[in-house]
Design a protein around this motif. Structure first.
Motif, mmCIF file in Angstrom:
data_model
loop_
_atom_site.group_PDB
_atom_site.id
_atom_site.type_symbol
_atom_site.label_atom_id
_atom_site.label_comp_id
_atom_site.label_asym_id
_atom_site.label_seq_id
_atom_site.Cartn_x
_atom_site.Cartn_y
_atom_site.Cartn_z
ATOM 1 N N TRP A 121 52.529 21.631 -53.482
ATOM 2 C CA TRP A 121 52.772 22.493 -52.614
ATOM 3 C C TRP A 121 52.729 21.869 -51.092
ATOM 4 C CZ3 TRP A 121 48.759 26.437 -54.920
ATOM 5 C CH2 TRP A 121 49.585 27.335 -55.755
ATOM 6 N N THR A 173 48.392 25.956 -41.465
ATOM 7 C CA THR A 173 49.139 26.809 -42.586
ATOM 8 C C THR A 173 49.720 28.203 -42.113
ATOM 9 O OG1 THR A 173 47.591 25.719 -44.247
ATOM 10 C CG2 THR A 173 48.991 27.942 -44.824
ATOM 11 N N ASN A 222 59.633 32.694 -45.952
ATOM 12 C CA ASN A 222 59.670 31.384 -45.472
ATOM 13 C C ASN A 222 60.869 30.961 -44.822
ATOM 14 O OD1 ASN A 222 57.137 30.485 -46.859
ATOM 15 N ND2 ASN A 222 58.126 30.863 -48.625
ATOM 16 N N ASP A 235 62.045 27.554 -49.216
ATOM 17 C CA ASP A 235 61.601 26.926 -50.311
ATOM 18 C C ASP A 235 62.767 26.378 -51.336
ATOM 19 O OD1 ASP A 235 62.260 29.324 -51.136
ATOM 20 O OD2 ASP A 235 60.629 29.885 -52.370
ATOM 21 N N THR A 261 59.407 24.500 -46.958
ATOM 22 C CA THR A 261 58.355 25.415 -47.397
ATOM 23 C C THR A 261 58.099 25.226 -48.718
ATOM 24 O OG1 THR A 261 59.226 27.608 -47.698
ATOM 25 C CG2 THR A 261 58.594 26.962 -45.316
ATOM 26 N N ASP A 262 56.884 25.393 -49.200
ATOM 27 C CA ASP A 262 56.384 25.724 -50.629
ATOM 28 C C ASP A 262 57.228 27.047 -51.055
ATOM 29 O OD1 ASP A 262 54.602 27.758 -50.078
ATOM 30 O OD2 ASP A 262 53.068 26.021 -50.198
ATOM 31 N N ASN A 263 56.933 27.469 -52.306
ATOM 32 C CA ASN A 263 57.518 28.797 -52.718
ATOM 33 C C ASN A 263 56.558 29.820 -52.681
ATOM 34 O OD1 ASN A 263 55.809 27.812 -54.962
ATOM 35 N ND2 ASN A 263 57.143 28.676 -56.485
ATOM 36 N N ARG A 264 55.398 29.878 -52.203
ATOM 37 C CA ARG A 264 54.407 30.887 -52.041
ATOM 38 C C ARG A 264 54.800 31.599 -51.067
ATOM 39 N NH1 ARG A 264 48.859 28.003 -51.590
ATOM 40 N NH2 ARG A 264 50.339 26.790 -50.037
ATOM 41 N N PRO A 265 54.809 33.028 -51.256
ATOM 42 C CA PRO A 265 55.634 33.980 -50.252
ATOM 43 C C PRO A 265 54.791 34.088 -49.148
ATOM 44 C CG PRO A 265 54.640 35.168 -52.170
ATOM 45 C CD PRO A 265 54.494 33.643 -52.295
ATOM 46 N N ASN A 315 56.804 23.226 -57.698
ATOM 47 C CA ASN A 315 55.794 24.265 -57.046
ATOM 48 C C ASN A 315 54.826 24.712 -58.191
ATOM 49 O OD1 ASN A 315 56.686 24.413 -53.977
ATOM 50 N ND2 ASN A 315 58.384 24.798 -55.167
ATOM 51 N N ASP A 316 53.938 23.720 -58.450
ATOM 52 C CA ASP A 316 53.116 24.258 -59.786
ATOM 53 C C ASP A 316 51.757 23.757 -59.483
ATOM 54 O OD1 ASP A 316 53.329 21.487 -59.926
ATOM 55 O OD2 ASP A 316 54.122 21.361 -62.060
ATOM 56 N N ARG A 362 55.924 21.382 -48.323
ATOM 57 C CA ARG A 362 55.812 21.733 -46.776
ATOM 58 C C ARG A 362 55.833 20.534 -46.016
ATOM 59 N NH1 ARG A 362 51.090 24.302 -49.241
ATOM 60 N NH2 ARG A 362 49.839 23.062 -48.064
#
Length: 258
Positions: free
Chosen positions: A240, A148, A194, A227, A181-185, A234-235, A244
């Motif tokens: 997630w 990760t 990302n 993302d 990637t996912d949307n988590r910063p 992305n929930d 990715r």
């Protein structure tokens, strides 16, 4: 004796007419210059060359009888040359329908071969393949290649890429590797966002494939989408994880990387 008052002529002075005509002609001249500057240089050169070789004019005999007309064999040959010229002109623009249909069929066959390859090597659980309008796409989840937030390929992920390299060694197609990637910063010294992470992962995959094999580097291109192209909302942790991923797009033969 009182002099008669001379009334000025009605309308604009005569010189205005000449001046207006001149300005109109100048405007038309610059419009023509602008339109000529938009011509495709390669296409213009090809057409100009055909005129210099008299291919177009000789390929279509005049309806007026000539003093020394060419025989039918010469005319047929000239017509064939002109047809070849037109065909080459359309092929440069990618308008050859037969070639496009052939690409479609070859990609369908390639997808079947890839699915058989994944099954024989027991890779269905970690690599999936599908057909898109651009080519055949291999999807590798992040967990088999990277930790990760990292872009260094894990040692346990290298055998999977070696299998992919073996597959690519048997086909001539160009390859685009996409990082997602996912949307988590993310914000680290190495990856401020990302965008950098996804691009670095795509580059790492290409570097491993090229360094371990005798591939022409011109076949590959790395793209980072961050993302922006999720395959699931992305929930949740499961979604997630699905977002990715690294996608290896095997392009149609008619498509280039330029």
């Amino acid at each position: 004796m009182k002099r008669p008052n001379k009334k000025p002529p009605k309308g604009s002075p005569k010189w205005m007419t000449t001046f207006s005509d001149m300005m109109t002609l100048i405007l038309v001249f610059f419009i023509l210059l602008f339109s000529m500057s938009q011509i495709d240089a390669a296409r213009f050169e090809a057409v100009a060359e055909s005129f210099r070789n008299r291919m177009i004019f000789d390929g279509f005999p005049s309806t007026v009888e000539m003093d020394n007309p060419s025989d039918s064999a010469d005319l047929n040959q000239q017509q064939e040359e002109f047809d070849n010229f037109k065909q080459n002109l359309f092929e440069e623009d990618g308008l050859d329908e037969d070639e496009l249909e052939s690409d479609q069929e070859s990609l369908e066959e390639l997808l079947e071969e890839i699915e058989d390859f994944l099954e024989e090597n027991q890779l269905q659980e970690v690599i999936s393949a599908n057909r898109t309008d651009q080519g055949v796409v291999l999807i590798l989840q992040e967990r088999i290649l990277f930790d990760t937030g990292e872009a260094v390929i894990k040692s346990e992920g290298e055998p999977f890429l070696d299998k992919v390299a073996l597959l690519l060694s048997n086909i001539p197609n160009s390859v685009r590797v996409e990082g997602h990637t996912d949307n988590r910063p993310i914000s680290t010294p190495a990856f401020p966002s990302n965008w950098e992470l996804s691009g670095a992962r795509a580059s790492s995959v290409i570097r491993h494939i090229v360094d371990a094999n005798d591939f022409n580097e011109d076949r590959f291109i790395a793209v980072g989408f961050g993302d922006t192209r999720p395959v699931a909302p992305n929930d949740s942790p499961d979604n997630w994880q699905r977002n990715r991923r690294v996608e290896i797009v095997i392009l149609e033969l008619s498509q280039s990387l330029n």
